[in-house]
Design an enzyme around this catalytic site. Structure first.
Site, PDB file in Angstrom:
ATOM      1  N   GLN A 134      -6.351  -0.862   5.542  1.00  0.00           N
ATOM      2  CA  GLN A 134      -6.983  -1.439   6.731  1.00  0.00           C
ATOM      3  C   GLN A 134      -8.398  -1.937   6.468  1.00  0.00           C
ATOM      4  O   GLN A 134      -8.938  -2.706   7.270  1.00  0.00           O
ATOM      5  CB  GLN A 134      -7.020  -0.413   7.865  1.00  0.00           C
ATOM      6  CG  GLN A 134      -5.660  -0.056   8.446  1.00  0.00           C
ATOM      7  CD  GLN A 134      -5.023  -1.185   9.248  1.00  0.00           C
ATOM      8  OE1 GLN A 134      -5.670  -2.185   9.571  1.00  0.00           O
ATOM      9  NE2 GLN A 134      -3.754  -1.033   9.574  1.00  0.00           N
ATOM     10  N   CYS A 154       4.342   1.905  11.278  1.00  0.00           N
ATOM     11  CA  CYS A 154       5.117   2.666  10.306  1.00  0.00           C
ATOM     12  C   CYS A 154       5.719   3.937  10.903  1.00  0.00           C
ATOM     13  O   CYS A 154       6.566   4.570  10.291  1.00  0.00           O
ATOM     14  CB  CYS A 154       4.237   3.023   9.114  1.00  0.00           C
ATOM     15  SG  CYS A 154       3.627   1.569   8.241  1.00  0.00           S
ATOM     16  N   ASN A 194      -5.516   3.685  10.517  1.00  0.00           N
ATOM     17  CA  ASN A 194      -4.715   2.569  11.009  1.00  0.00           C
ATOM     18  C   ASN A 194      -4.412   2.647  12.497  1.00  0.00           C
ATOM     19  O   ASN A 194      -4.006   1.642  13.093  1.00  0.00           O
ATOM     20  CB  ASN A 194      -3.408   2.464  10.218  1.00  0.00           C
ATOM     21  CG  ASN A 194      -2.648   3.782  10.172  1.00  0.00           C
ATOM     22  OD1 ASN A 194      -3.204   4.819   9.821  1.00  0.00           O
ATOM     23  ND2 ASN A 194      -1.384   3.751  10.526  1.00  0.00           N
ATOM     24  N   ALA A 198       0.814  -1.218   0.000  1.00  0.00           N
ATOM     25  CA  ALA A 198       0.000   0.000   0.000  1.00  0.00           C
ATOM     26  C   ALA A 198       0.848   1.268   0.000  1.00  0.00           C
ATOM     27  O   ALA A 198       0.433   2.296  -0.547  1.00  0.00           O
ATOM     28  CB  ALA A 198      -0.940   0.001   1.203  1.00  0.00           C
ATOM     29  N   THR A 199       2.037   1.212   0.587  1.00  0.00           N
ATOM     30  CA  THR A 199       2.900   2.396   0.574  1.00  0.00           C
ATOM     31  C   THR A 199       3.267   2.781  -0.850  1.00  0.00           C
ATOM     32  O   THR A 199       3.156   3.947  -1.248  1.00  0.00           O
ATOM     33  CB  THR A 199       4.172   2.146   1.400  1.00  0.00           C
ATOM     34  OG1 THR A 199       3.828   2.102   2.786  1.00  0.00           O
ATOM     35  CG2 THR A 199       5.197   3.263   1.194  1.00  0.00           C
ATOM     36  N   HIS A 235      -0.655  -7.911   3.401  1.00  0.00           N
ATOM     37  CA  HIS A 235      -0.294  -8.363   4.751  1.00  0.00           C
ATOM     38  C   HIS A 235      -1.269  -7.923   5.841  1.00  0.00           C
ATOM     39  O   HIS A 235      -1.117  -8.298   7.007  1.00  0.00           O
ATOM     40  CB  HIS A 235       1.131  -7.928   5.101  1.00  0.00           C
ATOM     41  CG  HIS A 235       1.275  -6.471   5.433  1.00  0.00           C
ATOM     42  ND1 HIS A 235       1.462  -6.022   6.721  1.00  0.00           N
ATOM     43  CD2 HIS A 235       1.274  -5.375   4.656  1.00  0.00           C
ATOM     44  CE1 HIS A 235       1.573  -4.709   6.710  1.00  0.00           C
ATOM     45  NE2 HIS A 235       1.465  -4.289   5.471  1.00  0.00           N
TER      46      HIS A 235
END
Length: 386
Positions: free
Chosen positions: A180, A325, A152, A72-73, A202
């Site tokens: 999420q 993160c 998140n 997603a980043t 993940h």
């Protein structure tokens, strides 16, 4: 050890592992899916095609609208930077919120350094973005709105359907970070005018290192690639496709499709059971939007209890002070600051998150351990008075 940090990452489901293993060895579909001149490559390509279709079905999307990334980043970077670069001639103003994931905020910061203007909306105290505030921020040169579906750190759910419609009414592209929420909350791109959606494997019991970006085809959303080197993924993301990870993500998606409703109901019960254990504890606050929270994420502030001390005092439990993160950051959570918590309150806050493999005894045991440690820390504080 009891794992209570499913919002950070999830363990890979054994069924997912089995599917991944079938794409790793000579006897399986290990080949480069771009090598379609022989059977090995064709078989791998077929597995990727099926996986793309399985993931697209969760969004009611065309498989061609799924672009595989490393997570997603990267999807957030490709969506925000890629769209801004392509449409810079039409405008250089972007709207996002102060509570976004750092992948969104840092992408916006990078664009600001290149001359773009970004408006960072402050949410209401419950963490939700007010539609009127959003509408007032729109300018003639606004080209993109990026608001995450589920936060998140707090689990707060934004009304992305309404936000997407505001964007559509003003002819503005809309992106949501759904890391999420993917496969936990419904997104139907045939009904919601969402142009770009970032997802991660993940967070749904799939492998790390793989994710995707949904890119709408009708009307066509144009992006500038951020990784060059082969024009893979319709020219939007170069790099050899990791068949085993893609197949694993698809299997995880299918399992979520089968089990998510029941799982979410069970996790909601775990949330209630956990909080019931703290019913007599004073000086405790849940950072949430009542009736607008994903049940698996709990953000709890314990007055006069430093979160690092609390975590250190419960070594058998795996939970966090906030987003994984930003765990290396010295400053308090930007999310909690944006919803009005002071630095002290933010440092008194922890995140508990449940998941597929959480059991009733895990909930009861962890609640008792945290409650006892909170009492012990407060007993040593000269500032704490019952």
């Amino acid at each position: 050890m009891i794992y209570l940090d499913y919002a950070a990452t999830t363990p890979v489901d054994p069924k997912v592992v089995t599917q991944m293993q079938s794409c790793l060895t000579l006897e399986g579909d290990f080949a480069n899916p771009a090598s379609k001149t022989y059977a090995f490559g064709m078989n791998a390509a077929l597995r990727v095609d099926q996986a793309r279709a399985d993931i697209a079905s969760m969004l009611n999307a065309d498989p061609r609208e799924i672009i595989f990334t490393s997570g997603a980043t990267e999807s957030n970077n490709l969506a925000i930077k890629g769209l801004a670069e392509f449409h810079a001639k039409n405008g250089q103003h972007i709207i996002t919120s102060m509570t976004e994931h750092k992948a969104v905020l840092d992408s916006c910061l990078a664009l600001e350094k290149r001359g773009f203007t970004v408006t960072y909306l402050r949410p209401e105290k419950d963490g939700r973005i007010a539609l009127q505030v959003l509408k007032e921020a729109i300018r003639p040169d606004t080209i993109l709105i990026s608001i995450m579906y589920v936060n998140n750190e707090t689990g707060v759910i934004q009304d992305i359907d309404a936000i997407a419609n505001v964007a559509k009414q003003h002819g503005i592209y809309f992106h949501t970070d759904a890391a999420q929420s993917f496969a936990k909350l419904p997104i139907d791109v045939q009904q919601m005018p969402v142009d770009l959606i970032s997802i991660a494997s993940h967070k749904i019991y799939g492998p790390k290192g793989i994710g995707a970006l949904y890119v709408r085809r009708k009307p066509r959303v144009r992006l500038v690639e951020q990784i060059s080197g082969g024009k893979h993924e319709q020219g939007l993301r170069s790099g050899t496709l990791p068949t085993h990870q893609i197949v694993g993500m698809a299997e995880a998606t299918k399992l979520m499709q089968e089990h998510a409703p029941g799982e979410q109901e069970q996790i909601a019960l775990w949330r209630q059971l956990f909080l019931k254990s703290f019913s007599e504890v004073i000086g405790m606050h849940i950072n949430e939007a009542p009736e607008h929270n994903l049940p698996n994420i709990l953000s709890i502030t314990f007055e006069h209890v430093d979160n690092e001390a609390l975590m250190a005092g419960c070594p058998e439990l795996a939970f966090s002070a906030g987003s994984a993160c930003t765990s290396a950051a010295i400053a308090p959570s930007h999310v909690l600051a944006a919803i009005g918590l002071s630095n002290v309150q933010a440092n008194n806050t922890v995140r508990i998150s449940f998941g597929r493999f959480t059991r009733k005894q895990d909930v009861l045991t962890s609640a008792e351990m945290i409650k006892n440690e909170v009492a012990r820390i407060r007993a040593m504080s000269p500032l704490w008075q019952v």
